[in-house]
Design a protein around this motif. Structure first.
Motif, PDB file in Angstrom:
ATOM      1  N   GLU A 119       0.865  -1.246   0.307  1.00 18.18           N
ATOM      2  CA  GLU A 119      -0.020  -0.286   0.521  1.00 18.18           C
ATOM      3  C   GLU A 119       0.890   1.253   0.131  1.00 18.18           C
ATOM      4  OE1 GLU A 119      -3.986   0.417   2.216  1.00 18.18           O
ATOM      5  OE2 GLU A 119      -2.093   1.189   3.704  1.00 18.18           O
ATOM      6  N   GLU A 175       1.369   5.503   0.951  1.00 18.72           N
ATOM      7  CA  GLU A 175       0.217   5.586   2.336  1.00 18.72           C
ATOM      8  C   GLU A 175       0.037   7.471   1.392  1.00 18.72           C
ATOM      9  OE1 GLU A 175      -0.969   5.110   4.951  1.00 18.72           O
ATOM     10  OE2 GLU A 175       0.660   3.802   5.314  1.00 18.72           O
ATOM     11  N   ASN A 178       3.732   1.293   2.739  1.00 15.88           N
ATOM     12  CA  ASN A 178       3.476  -0.047   4.443  1.00 15.88           C
ATOM     13  C   ASN A 178       3.743  -1.112   3.405  1.00 15.88           C
ATOM     14  OD1 ASN A 178       1.950  -0.934   5.996  1.00 15.88           O
ATOM     15  ND2 ASN A 178      -0.418  -0.265   5.882  1.00 15.88           N
TER      16      ASN A 178
END
Length: 158
Positions: free
Chosen positions: A30, A32, A38
């Motif tokens: 992911e 951010e 992440n």
């Protein structure tokens, strides 16, 4: 195991994935809002296998790794309400290789997890159901097939 060890393992997994992954699959950590990565939460898409009811779909999946990874398996989730006998109503996948008491081993990779989940789509384990749709699978196959086809259309590859 510290968070640093989990992050280091996941960085290696990411490198290995970039070099070699199954055709059509997507898996990436992911990003951010601030642009940072992440590494413990991955967004994935699995293609449905050719020749199955799932063919033509790109199914979203999230892998959430704890700081105990790879000692403990990641949480693997489809969107809530995903129609499959081995997916709990909130989306969690029920698969032996994701269960620390059954088939999980720290050597299992992200690639192996995703290939395993893809295989589960068309070959559910109706001995270990996670929701009620296994009844359609066992007793009303035409209804099950129709619902899977509708879901596949909803997640059709672009």
């Amino acid at each position: 195991m510290s968070g640093g060890m989990a992050a280091a393992r996941l960085a290696e997994e990411r490198k290995a994935w970039r070099k070699d992954h199954p055709f059509g699959y997507v898996a990436k950590p992911e990003v951010e809002a601030d642009g940072s990565t992440n590494i413990v939460k991955w967004h994935c898409k699995l293609p449905g296998k050719a020749g199955t009811l799932w063919e033509g779909g790109m199914f979203p999946l999230t892998l959430e790794f704890s700081h105990d990874y790879p000692t403990k398996p990641p949480r693997v989730k489809f969107p809530a309400g995903f129609y499959h006998p081995n997916v709990f109503p909130q989306g969690d996948v029920c698969l032996s290789i994701l269960n620390p008491q059954k088939g999980w081993r720290p050597s299992i990779t992200v690639k192996q997890i995703l290939v395993g989940v893809q295989g589960l789509l068309d070959e559910p384990n109706i001995e270990d159901p996670a929701n009620e749709c296994y009844r359609d699978f066992k007793r009303n196959r035409p209804q099950y097939d129709k619902t899977v086809k509708l879901q596949t259309k909803r997640y059709a590859a672009d």
